[in-house]
Design an enzyme around this catalytic site. Sequence first.
Site, PDB file in Angstrom:
ATOM      1  CD  GLU A  94     -54.972 -57.448  30.728  1.00 19.10           C
ATOM      2  OE1 GLU A  94     -55.604 -58.459  31.031  1.00 19.10           O
ATOM      3  OE2 GLU A  94     -53.751 -57.337  30.924  1.00 19.10           O
ATOM      4  CB  CYS A 107     -51.354 -47.950  34.306  1.00 16.21           C
ATOM      5  SG  CYS A 107     -50.153 -48.832  33.308  1.00 16.21           S
ATOM      6  CB  CYS A 114     -45.724 -54.719  22.642  1.00 16.51           C
ATOM      7  SG  CYS A 114     -44.466 -53.418  22.748  1.00 16.51           S
ATOM      8  CB  CYS A 118     -38.894 -55.960  26.769  1.00 21.84           C
ATOM      9  SG  CYS A 118     -38.752 -54.309  26.072  1.00 21.84           S
ATOM     10  CB  CYS A 121     -42.323 -57.045  28.842  1.00 21.11           C
ATOM     11  SG  CYS A 121     -43.927 -56.229  28.771  1.00 21.11           S
ATOM     12  N   GLY A 165     -48.106 -52.021  24.986  1.00 16.81           N
ATOM     13  CA  GLY A 165     -47.666 -51.310  23.785  1.00 16.81           C
ATOM     14  C   GLY A 165     -46.581 -50.291  24.031  1.00 16.81           C
ATOM     15  CD  GLU A 166     -42.246 -47.455  23.034  1.00 19.31           C
ATOM     16  OE1 GLU A 166     -41.849 -48.082  24.029  1.00 19.31           O
ATOM     17  OE2 GLU A 166     -42.259 -46.204  22.997  1.00 19.31           O
ATOM     18  CB  SER A 197     -43.503 -45.192  30.166  1.00 16.77           C
ATOM     19  OG  SER A 197     -42.459 -46.112  30.362  1.00 16.77           O
ATOM     20  CG  LEU A 221     -31.369 -46.895  30.799  1.00 18.54           C
ATOM     21  CD1 LEU A 221     -31.376 -46.402  29.361  1.00 18.54           C
ATOM     22  CD2 LEU A 221     -30.580 -45.921  31.681  1.00 18.54           C
ATOM     23  CG  HIS A 222     -35.162 -52.182  32.247  1.00 17.76           C
ATOM     24  ND1 HIS A 222     -35.738 -52.013  33.484  1.00 17.76           N
ATOM     25  CD2 HIS A 222     -36.190 -52.097  31.366  1.00 17.76           C
ATOM     26  CE1 HIS A 222     -37.047 -51.854  33.356  1.00 17.76           C
ATOM     27  NE2 HIS A 222     -37.344 -51.896  32.075  1.00 17.76           N
ATOM     28  CB  CYS A 339     -44.528 -52.894  35.686  1.00 14.35           C
ATOM     29  SG  CYS A 339     -44.679 -51.175  36.011  1.00 14.35           S
TER      30      CYS A 339
HETATM   31  N1  SAH Z   1     -43.366 -49.759  26.147  1.00 18.07           N
HETATM   32  C1  SAH Z   1     -43.316 -48.771  27.185  1.00 18.07           C
HETATM   33  C2  SAH Z   1     -44.465 -48.831  28.166  1.00 18.07           C
HETATM   34  C3  SAH Z   1     -44.941 -50.166  28.651  1.00 18.07           C
HETATM   35  S1  SAH Z   1     -43.990 -51.066  29.812  1.00 18.07           S
HETATM   36  C4  SAH Z   1     -41.986 -48.870  27.905  1.00 18.07           C
HETATM   37  O1  SAH Z   1     -41.214 -49.767  27.612  1.00 18.07           O
HETATM   38  O2  SAH Z   1     -41.695 -48.002  28.726  1.00 18.07           O
HETATM   39  C5  SAH Z   1     -44.103 -50.206  31.331  1.00 18.07           C
HETATM   40  C6  SAH Z   1     -42.914 -50.471  32.244  1.00 18.07           C
HETATM   41  O3  SAH Z   1     -42.948 -51.799  32.804  1.00 18.07           O
HETATM   42  C7  SAH Z   1     -41.583 -50.354  31.538  1.00 18.07           C
HETATM   43  O4  SAH Z   1     -40.685 -49.648  32.339  1.00 18.07           O
HETATM   44  C8  SAH Z   1     -41.147 -51.804  31.428  1.00 18.07           C
HETATM   45  O5  SAH Z   1     -39.770 -51.918  31.274  1.00 18.07           O
HETATM   46  C9  SAH Z   1     -41.653 -52.361  32.728  1.00 18.07           C
HETATM   47  N2  SAH Z   1     -41.759 -53.818  32.773  1.00 18.07           N
HETATM   48  C10 SAH Z   1     -42.007 -54.658  31.744  1.00 18.07           C
HETATM   49  N3  SAH Z   1     -42.045 -55.926  32.190  1.00 18.07           N
HETATM   50  C11 SAH Z   1     -41.827 -55.897  33.515  1.00 18.07           C
HETATM   51  C12 SAH Z   1     -41.806 -56.888  34.540  1.00 18.07           C
HETATM   52  N4  SAH Z   1     -42.006 -58.168  34.271  1.00 18.07           N
HETATM   53  N5  SAH Z   1     -41.582 -56.471  35.812  1.00 18.07           N
HETATM   54  C13 SAH Z   1     -41.415 -55.180  36.095  1.00 18.07           C
HETATM   55  N6  SAH Z   1     -41.442 -54.195  35.176  1.00 18.07           N
HETATM   56  C14 SAH Z   1     -41.649 -54.551  33.902  1.00 18.07           C
END
Ligand code: SAH
Length: 346
Positions: A94, A107, A114, A118, A121, A165-166, A197, A221-222, A339
Site C-alpha cells: 500500500e 508515503c 515487515c 513492533c 504496528c 516495511g523497514e 524513516s 523512537l517511541h 501510520c
Molecule cells: N519501519 C519504518 C517505517 C514504517 S512505520 C519505521 O519504523 O520508521 C512509519 C511510522 O509509523 C513509524 O514511526 C512507526 O513507529 C509508526 N507507527 C506504527 N504503528 C503505528 C500506529 N499504530 N499508530 C501510530 N503510528 C504508528
Amino acid sequence: MQTKKKDIRALTKEQLRDFFVSQGDKSFRGNQVYEWLWQKSAHSFETMTNLSKETRQMLEDNFVINHIKVDQMQRSKDGTIKNAVRLHDDLVVESVLIPTSTRTTACVSSQVGCSLDCKFCATARLKIMRNLNPDEIYDQVVAIDNESRLYFDRPLSNIVFMGMGEPLMNYNNVLKAIDKITSTEGLGMSPKRITVSTSGVPKMIRKMADDGVKFKLAVSLHSAIDEVRTSIMPFNAKFSLADLRKALEYWYEKTKSRITYEYVVWKGINDTQFAVDALVDFCRFAPSKVNLIEYNPIDDGDFRQAPDSAIQMYVNTLERNGITVTVRRSRGKDIDAACGQLANKQ
Ligand code: SAH
C-alpha cells in the site's frame, strides 16, 4: 524452450546501451529506452514510438516491464488517498497520498510485510514476504505524483518512506529508487524532500552516513528507555539504545543533518515525566525535532493514546530544553491509511 525474460528496469543505462550494441544497433537506442522507462514511466514497449516496430518487438522478445498496478484507490474524507498496489507476482503493498493546503506527500512502502515486530504496528503482523525492487518503489511515487496532478492540480512535493516495511532492511533497493527519483533522468526531485524513516538499525545508519546520502532521516523512537522500548519494539533487545545513539551521533557528525524522532505517547507506557526526561537526554547531542504522532488503534487492547495532558507535558519539557516539537494529527484513518495501519485489509 522459452528462456525467462529479464526485468528491463534492473539494467543500468550502460547495460542497456551495451545490449543494443550486442544486437548490432547503436548505443544511443539504450538512452532512448532508458528515457521511456524512467522519465516517461512507460508501461509497455509498444508505447515507445520513436523506436521501429522491429526494435520494439525485439525488446518484447527479451524483456518485461514489471510495472505496478494500482488495484484499488480509496479516498478519505480528509482528502488522503490510499493505493493498493499489485506487484508482478500478485503480492500487494500500500502507498498513501497525504495532501495539505500547500503540499502533497507520498508515503511509500519498501517491503512486502515487515521483518520487525513492533507490537503497535499492523504491518508487523504480516510476515516479511520480500523486498521491493527499486522500480516498484519508483512506480509507487509516480502513481502518487499522477494522482496529485489529477486531483490537486500540482505535482508531488515530498516523499516519506513510512509505508510498509523497514527501509534500512532493504537499503540497496531504497537507495537505487531514491537515485532514480532524484535524478534528472527520473523525476528530478530534491533529496531534501525525501525522508527515510527507520526503527533504528545502527549498522545501516552508519552506512548511510558513510555513503553521504542527502535525504533526511527520521527515527521511530517511541521510548528512550531500553526496557520500555524492548517491550514495545522487541528487536531493540538486539540493537539497544546506546548503539542507536552512537550511530546517530556518527550520522550527525558526518552529515550535519538534523534528526527527526517519531514518537507516540501511550497511556501507561511512556506518559511519565521520567520518560520525557529520558527522551530529552537521548536527543540532546544533535539538533533534533520530535514529531509526536497520534496513535492509530489496530485492534489491540494493550495500546491506548495518552490523554492531552501527557502530550502537553512532552511539548513543554521538550520546548524548555530547546528541542523542536510538533504534534501531528493522523490523516486517512477512515480508510486505514494512517501510520501503522497498512496491512492489506482489502
Ligand atoms: N519501519 C519504518 C517505517 C514504517 S512505520 C519505521 O519504523 O520508521 C512509519 C511510522 O509509523 C513509524 O514511526 C512507526 O513507529 C509508526 N507507527 C506504527 N504503528 C503505528 C500506529 N499504530 N499508530 C501510530 N503510528 C504508528
